[in-house]
Design a protein around this motif. Structure first.
Motif, mmCIF file in Angstrom:
data_model
loop_
_atom_site.group_PDB
_atom_site.id
_atom_site.type_symbol
_atom_site.label_atom_id
_atom_site.label_comp_id
_atom_site.label_asym_id
_atom_site.label_seq_id
_atom_site.Cartn_x
_atom_site.Cartn_y
_atom_site.Cartn_z
ATOM 1 N N MET A 1 -40.478 -13.402 28.069
ATOM 2 C CA MET A 1 -40.860 -12.892 26.750
ATOM 3 C C MET A 1 -39.861 -13.359 25.702
ATOM 4 N N LEU A 2 -40.342 -13.902 24.609
ATOM 5 C CA LEU A 2 -39.471 -14.387 23.531
ATOM 6 C C LEU A 2 -38.904 -13.208 22.764
ATOM 7 N N THR A 3 -37.570 -13.137 22.695
ATOM 8 C CA THR A 3 -36.928 -12.040 21.967
ATOM 9 C C THR A 3 -36.161 -12.516 20.743
ATOM 10 N N HIS A 4 -35.752 -13.789 20.731
ATOM 11 C CA HIS A 4 -35.030 -14.322 19.583
ATOM 12 C C HIS A 4 -35.682 -15.626 19.143
ATOM 13 N N LEU A 5 -35.851 -15.770 17.861
ATOM 14 C CA LEU A 5 -36.473 -16.960 17.291
ATOM 15 C C LEU A 5 -35.391 -17.741 16.559
ATOM 16 N N PRO A 6 -35.040 -18.946 17.019
ATOM 17 C CA PRO A 6 -33.992 -19.714 16.340
ATOM 18 C C PRO A 6 -34.337 -19.908 14.873
ATOM 19 N N PHE A 7 -33.347 -19.773 14.038
ATOM 20 C CA PHE A 7 -33.568 -19.918 12.598
ATOM 21 C C PHE A 7 -33.589 -21.387 12.215
ATOM 22 N N ASP A 8 -34.621 -21.784 11.515
ATOM 23 C CA ASP A 8 -34.729 -23.139 10.987
ATOM 24 C C ASP A 8 -34.264 -23.116 9.534
ATOM 25 N N ASN B 1 -44.986 -20.030 1.621
ATOM 26 C CA ASN B 1 -45.144 -20.563 2.966
ATOM 27 C C ASN B 1 -45.828 -19.545 3.860
ATOM 28 N N LEU B 2 -46.622 -20.028 4.802
ATOM 29 C CA LEU B 2 -47.321 -19.176 5.754
ATOM 30 C C LEU B 2 -46.515 -19.127 7.036
ATOM 31 N N ARG B 3 -46.275 -17.919 7.546
ATOM 32 C CA ARG B 3 -45.485 -17.753 8.760
ATOM 33 C C ARG B 3 -46.178 -16.790 9.711
ATOM 34 N N SER B 4 -45.940 -16.977 11.008
ATOM 35 C CA SER B 4 -46.384 -16.041 12.037
ATOM 36 C C SER B 4 -45.213 -15.812 12.983
ATOM 37 N N LEU B 5 -44.940 -14.542 13.310
ATOM 38 C CA LEU B 5 -43.849 -14.198 14.217
ATOM 39 C C LEU B 5 -44.418 -13.531 15.459
ATOM 40 N N LEU C 1 -39.079 -13.560 -0.981
ATOM 41 C CA LEU C 1 -39.917 -12.365 -0.940
ATOM 42 C C LEU C 1 -40.745 -12.462 0.332
ATOM 43 N N ALA C 2 -40.461 -11.588 1.307
ATOM 44 C CA ALA C 2 -41.182 -11.598 2.580
ATOM 45 C C ALA C 2 -42.292 -10.554 2.519
ATOM 46 N N TYR C 3 -43.524 -11.011 2.734
ATOM 47 C CA TYR C 3 -44.712 -10.189 2.485
ATOM 48 C C TYR C 3 -45.603 -10.191 3.725
ATOM 49 N N PRO C 4 -45.553 -9.138 4.570
ATOM 50 C CA PRO C 4 -46.403 -9.089 5.762
ATOM 51 C C PRO C 4 -47.852 -8.755 5.410
ATOM 52 N N LEU C 5 -48.770 -9.503 6.007
ATOM 53 C CA LEU C 5 -50.194 -9.196 5.915
ATOM 54 C C LEU C 5 -50.653 -8.386 7.124
ATOM 55 N N ARG C 6 -49.976 -8.584 8.238
ATOM 56 C CA ARG C 6 -50.305 -7.871 9.480
ATOM 57 C C ARG C 6 -48.999 -7.594 10.205
ATOM 58 N N GLY C 7 -48.874 -6.379 10.766
ATOM 59 C CA GLY C 7 -47.618 -5.986 11.378
ATOM 60 C C GLY C 7 -46.613 -5.535 10.328
ATOM 61 N N ALA C 8 -45.368 -5.414 10.717
ATOM 62 C CA ALA C 8 -44.320 -4.956 9.807
ATOM 63 C C ALA C 8 -43.017 -5.642 10.166
ATOM 64 N N LEU C 9 -42.073 -5.608 9.229
ATOM 65 C CA LEU C 9 -40.765 -6.226 9.420
ATOM 66 C C LEU C 9 -39.665 -5.175 9.285
ATOM 67 N N GLU D 1 -46.859 -8.106 16.371
ATOM 68 C CA GLU D 1 -47.126 -9.464 15.901
ATOM 69 C C GLU D 1 -47.258 -9.431 14.385
ATOM 70 N N VAL D 2 -46.611 -10.366 13.719
ATOM 71 C CA VAL D 2 -46.544 -10.332 12.259
ATOM 72 C C VAL D 2 -47.079 -11.628 11.668
ATOM 73 N N GLU D 3 -48.026 -11.490 10.770
ATOM 74 C CA GLU D 3 -48.458 -12.602 9.928
ATOM 75 C C GLU D 3 -47.921 -12.315 8.537
ATOM 76 N N LEU D 4 -47.206 -13.263 7.964
ATOM 77 C CA LEU D 4 -46.587 -13.004 6.667
ATOM 78 C C LEU D 4 -46.596 -14.241 5.793
ATOM 79 N N ARG D 5 -46.353 -13.990 4.523
ATOM 80 C CA ARG D 5 -46.124 -15.044 3.543
ATOM 81 C C ARG D 5 -44.672 -14.931 3.086
#
Length: 267
Positions: free
Chosen positions: A1-8, A24-28, A44-52, A84-88
């Motif tokens: 299971m992925l627990t850490h996402l390397p920062f780009d 930009n469109l992002r999915s976590l 400005l991090a804006y979730p459309l689905r899920g939460a941060l 699961e998070v979908e965000l802009r």
């Protein structure tokens, strides 16, 4: 299971002098952590689905869907996806910043702002004068909407003392915990009086107020996902749905049911 996402450090489209705002469109993946990092631009991090959950500068912000967190340039921050998070991600050049550069904040996202974010995410950087004019006008209007967006009191101060850190981190993981401050004192190795003093000196609020602020933020996340009020009340440790509704209305001016109706109109 992925627990850490390397920062780009190189985003899809960073802001420039010619284009001071980009979207930009992002999915976590679910429950992933993006390690602490910072940007030369504001975000400005804006979730459309899920939460941060954002941790930065001694504070934590819980950001439910259809709200957004403002992160100024140069502020190191860690991001945790709650589900699961979908965000802009809206990147803003420092010189064009519409919000204060000294602190993070959670803001309301108006209907117009949502439409602008989607339109800007789809806009092609064309060379035609009409395309450039349309993009520039949308950017100017987006910055104006951000400037007038009402802030939300969803920030939680985080302590430095290791004993208080242990208590607060445990509550963040389990906001419904019924343990009293005296019971927490036994668990973290400090007296009740010491913990009460630390809450006031480090967090400028009492134990009960801090826990309620945490529960309010978590409630917005759960309600935003469409969870029934009774389930939310139980999950947050309230004795009844009525008690939870009264607390929610005192904080946000409307009961959870009306909030859910208003949220459904945005989806």
């Amino acid at each position: 299971m992925l627990t850490h996402l390397p920062f780009d450090p190189c985003p899809r489209r960073a802001p420039t002098a010619d284009e001071p705002l980009t979207v930009n469109l992002r999915s976590l993946p679910a429950d992933v952590t993006v390690p602490a990092h910072s940007h030369d631009w504001a975000q400005l991090a804006y979730p459309l689905r899920g939460a941060l959950r954002i941790s930065a500068a001694g504070m934590a912000w819980l950001v439910p869907a259809f709200r957004a967190v403002w992160i100024p340039p140069g502020i190191e921050h860690e991001v945790v996806a709650l589900g699961e998070v979908e965000l802009r991600t809206v990147y803003v050049a420092r010189a064009a910043s519409p919000l204060p550069l000294g602190a993070c904040a959670v803001i309301e996202v108006s209907g117009l702002m949502r439409s602008l974010i989607e339109a800007l995410s789809e806009a092609v950087k064309g060379e035609a004068a009409e395309d450039r004019l349309r993009r520039d006008l949308m950017i100017r209007l987006m910055l104006a909407e951000m400037r007038r967006a009402p802030p939300l009191s969803l920030g939680l101060p985080l302590p430095r003392d290791r004993r208080l850190q242990a208590l607060c981190n445990a509550l963040i993981e389990d906001p419904a915990s019924p343990l009293s401050l005296a019971e927490w004192a036994e668990r973290v190795g400090a007296s009740e009086r010491t913990l009460a003093r630390l809450f006031q000196s480090e967090l400028t609020m009492g134990f009960g107020a801090w826990r309620q602020q945490l529960r309010l933020a978590r409630a917005l996340d759960l309600i935003g996902r469409g969870r029934p009020g009774g389930e939310v009340a139980a999950e947050l440790g309230y004795a009844s749905q009525a008690a939870f509704s009264a607390m929610f209305k005192r904080a946000f001016g409307v009961p959870p049911g009306r909030f859910m109706q208003e949220r459904a109109k945005l989806a």
